[in-house]
Design a protein around this motif. Structure first.
Motif, PDB file in Angstrom:
ATOM      1  N   UNK A  42       0.788  -1.211   0.000  1.00 45.83           N
ATOM      2  CA  UNK A  42       0.000   0.000   0.000  1.00 45.83           C
ATOM      3  C   UNK A  42       0.826   1.269   0.000  1.00 45.83           C
ATOM      4  N   UNK A  43       2.097   1.160   0.360  1.00 47.31           N
ATOM      5  CA  UNK A  43       2.955   2.343   0.416  1.00 47.31           C
ATOM      6  C   UNK A  43       4.147   2.243  -0.528  1.00 47.31           C
ATOM      7  N   UNK A  44       4.451   1.042  -0.986  1.00 45.80           N
ATOM      8  CA  UNK A  44       5.597   0.883  -1.865  1.00 45.80           C
ATOM      9  C   UNK A  44       6.896   0.865  -1.084  1.00 45.80           C
ATOM     10  N   UNK A  45       7.984   1.268  -1.742  1.00 46.87           N
ATOM     11  CA  UNK A  45       9.297   1.263  -1.109  1.00 46.87           C
ATOM     12  C   UNK A  45       9.369   2.367  -0.061  1.00 46.87           C
ATOM     13  N   UNK A  46       9.806   2.000   1.131  1.00 51.15           N
ATOM     14  CA  UNK A  46       9.917   2.951   2.235  1.00 51.15           C
ATOM     15  C   UNK A  46      11.352   2.926   2.755  1.00 51.15           C
ATOM     16  N   UNK A  47      11.651   3.771   3.716  1.00 50.16           N
ATOM     17  CA  UNK A  47      12.973   3.772   4.321  1.00 50.16           C
ATOM     18  C   UNK A  47      13.235   2.472   5.065  1.00 50.16           C
ATOM     19  N   UNK A  48      14.500   2.212   5.366  1.00 45.37           N
ATOM     20  CA  UNK A  48      14.855   0.981   6.070  1.00 45.37           C
ATOM     21  C   UNK A  48      14.298   0.963   7.483  1.00 45.37           C
ATOM     22  N   UNK A  49      14.135   2.146   8.065  1.00 46.64           N
ATOM     23  CA  UNK A  49      13.485   2.288   9.368  1.00 46.64           C
ATOM     24  C   UNK A  49      12.598   3.516   9.265  1.00 46.64           C
ATOM     25  N   UNK A  50      11.449   3.454   9.902  1.00 48.54           N
ATOM     26  CA  UNK A  50      10.612   4.641   9.830  1.00 48.54           C
ATOM     27  C   UNK A  50       9.249   4.413  10.435  1.00 48.54           C
ATOM     28  N   UNK A  51       8.405   5.409  10.221  1.00 47.90           N
ATOM     29  CA  UNK A  51       7.034   5.313  10.697  1.00 47.90           C
ATOM     30  C   UNK A  51       6.166   6.190   9.825  1.00 47.90           C
ATOM     31  N   UNK A  52       4.892   5.891   9.781  1.00 50.80           N
ATOM     32  CA  UNK A  52       3.963   6.688   8.998  1.00 50.80           C
ATOM     33  C   UNK A  52       2.574   6.533   9.586  1.00 50.80           C
ATOM     34  N   UNK A  53       1.756   7.534   9.427  1.00 49.36           N
ATOM     35  CA  UNK A  53       0.355   7.429   9.825  1.00 49.36           C
ATOM     36  C   UNK A  53      -0.445   6.832   8.681  1.00 49.36           C
ATOM     37  N   UNK A  54      -1.328   5.927   9.014  1.00 46.69           N
ATOM     38  CA  UNK A  54      -2.181   5.301   8.009  1.00 46.69           C
ATOM     39  C   UNK A  54      -3.625   5.428   8.458  1.00 46.69           C
ATOM     40  N   UNK A  55      -4.506   5.449   7.471  1.00 51.77           N
ATOM     41  CA  UNK A  55      -5.941   5.509   7.729  1.00 51.77           C
ATOM     42  C   UNK A  55      -6.566   4.266   7.102  1.00 51.77           C
ATOM     43  N   UNK A  56      -6.780   3.226   7.902  1.00 50.25           N
ATOM     44  CA  UNK A  56      -7.337   1.992   7.335  1.00 50.25           C
ATOM     45  C   UNK A  56      -8.695   2.264   6.692  1.00 50.25           C
ATOM     46  N   UNK A  57      -8.905   1.671   5.529  1.00 51.20           N
ATOM     47  CA  UNK A  57     -10.148   1.915   4.813  1.00 51.20           C
ATOM     48  C   UNK A  57     -11.213   0.871   5.048  1.00 51.20           C
ATOM     49  N   UNK A  58     -10.909  -0.152   5.816  1.00 47.50           N
ATOM     50  CA  UNK A  58     -11.901  -1.186   6.071  1.00 47.50           C
ATOM     51  C   UNK A  58     -11.755  -1.667   7.510  1.00 47.50           C
ATOM     52  N   UNK A  59     -12.617  -2.594   7.910  1.00 48.00           N
ATOM     53  CA  UNK A  59     -12.697  -2.942   9.318  1.00 48.00           C
ATOM     54  C   UNK A  59     -11.455  -3.660   9.825  1.00 48.00           C
ATOM     55  N   UNK A  60     -10.725  -4.343   8.943  1.00 46.68           N
ATOM     56  CA  UNK A  60      -9.462  -4.930   9.374  1.00 46.68           C
ATOM     57  C   UNK A  60      -8.499  -4.919   8.203  1.00 46.68           C
ATOM     58  N   UNK A  61      -7.348  -4.335   8.409  1.00 44.87           N
ATOM     59  CA  UNK A  61      -6.342  -4.251   7.363  1.00 44.87           C
ATOM     60  C   UNK A  61      -5.067  -4.902   7.881  1.00 44.87           C
ATOM     61  N   UNK A  62      -4.473  -5.759   7.052  1.00 43.56           N
ATOM     62  CA  UNK A  62      -3.193  -6.378   7.406  1.00 43.56           C
ATOM     63  C   UNK A  62      -2.112  -5.687   6.593  1.00 43.56           C
ATOM     64  N   UNK A  63      -1.111  -5.197   7.297  1.00 47.06           N
ATOM     65  CA  UNK A  63       0.028  -4.560   6.643  1.00 47.06           C
ATOM     66  C   UNK A  63       1.222  -5.499   6.718  1.00 47.06           C
ATOM     67  N   UNK A  64       1.959  -5.574   5.633  1.00 43.87           N
ATOM     68  CA  UNK A  64       3.126  -6.454   5.583  1.00 43.87           C
ATOM     69  C   UNK A  64       4.326  -5.663   5.084  1.00 43.87           C
ATOM     70  N   UNK A  65       5.421  -5.780   5.803  1.00 43.55           N
ATOM     71  CA  UNK A  65       6.691  -5.198   5.378  1.00 43.55           C
ATOM     72  C   UNK A  65       7.595  -6.332   4.918  1.00 43.55           C
ATOM     73  N   UNK A  66       8.199  -6.176   3.741  1.00 38.79           N
ATOM     74  CA  UNK A  66       9.127  -7.164   3.210  1.00 38.79           C
ATOM     75  C   UNK A  66      10.493  -6.510   3.080  1.00 38.79           C
ATOM     76  N   UNK A  67      11.474  -7.067   3.789  1.00 35.57           N
ATOM     77  CA  UNK A  67      12.841  -6.563   3.742  1.00 35.57           C
ATOM     78  C   UNK A  67      13.666  -7.461   2.831  1.00 35.57           C
ATOM     79  N   UNK A  68      14.385  -6.857   1.912  1.00 30.54           N
ATOM     80  CA  UNK A  68      15.244  -7.595   0.994  1.00 30.54           C
ATOM     81  C   UNK A  68      16.678  -7.139   1.194  1.00 30.54           C
ATOM     82  N   UNK A  69      17.569  -8.108   1.263  1.00 26.43           N
ATOM     83  CA  UNK A  69      18.987  -7.804   1.398  1.00 26.43           C
ATOM     84  C   UNK A  69      19.790  -8.729   0.516  1.00 26.43           C
ATOM     85  N   UNK A  70      21.101  -8.597   0.557  1.00 25.08           N
ATOM     86  CA  UNK A  70      21.950  -9.450  -0.292  1.00 25.08           C
ATOM     87  C   UNK A  70      21.882 -10.925   0.076  1.00 25.08           C
ATOM     88  N   UNK A  71      21.384 -11.239   1.281  1.00 24.78           N
ATOM     89  CA  UNK A  71      21.382 -12.637   1.727  1.00 24.78           C
ATOM     90  C   UNK A  71      19.974 -13.190   1.916  1.00 24.78           C
TER      91      UNK A  71
END
Length: 93
Positions: A42-71
């Protein structure tokens, strides 16, 4: 899935995890280690560490962060719930 101790790690938390009032934001906070890229649904690429305010649009929203590194990659999820919009209470007469 990451392999070995060099695999990236990521954590993702929401505060609060339950929104009591429609239109109230929640804050997503994430941290990562050993990652070169973090993508939040829902946000795309973000900083390696951070925070943001979100406004969920439905009664339950699952957010997932995927970290990719060389390994490898890792992911973390959190969910935010809120009351249904337009909730009406029907009383028996």
């Amino acid at each position: 899935e990451g392999v070995g101790s060099n695999a990236p790690t990521v954590s993702l938390v929401a505060s609060p995890t339950r929104i009591e009032t429609n239109g109230q934001p929640a804050q997503l906070i994430w941290t990562s280690s050993g990652a070169t890229n973090v993508v939040l649904n829902g946000l795309g690429t973000v900083g390696l560490n951070g925070s943001t305010n979100i406004f969920p649009g439905s009664t339950m929203v699952v957010y997932t962060a995927v970290a990719t590194g060389p390994y490898g990659t890792s992911s973390a999820s959190c969910k935010v719930s809120m009351p249904p919009t337009g909730l009406t209470i029907v009383t028996n007469r």
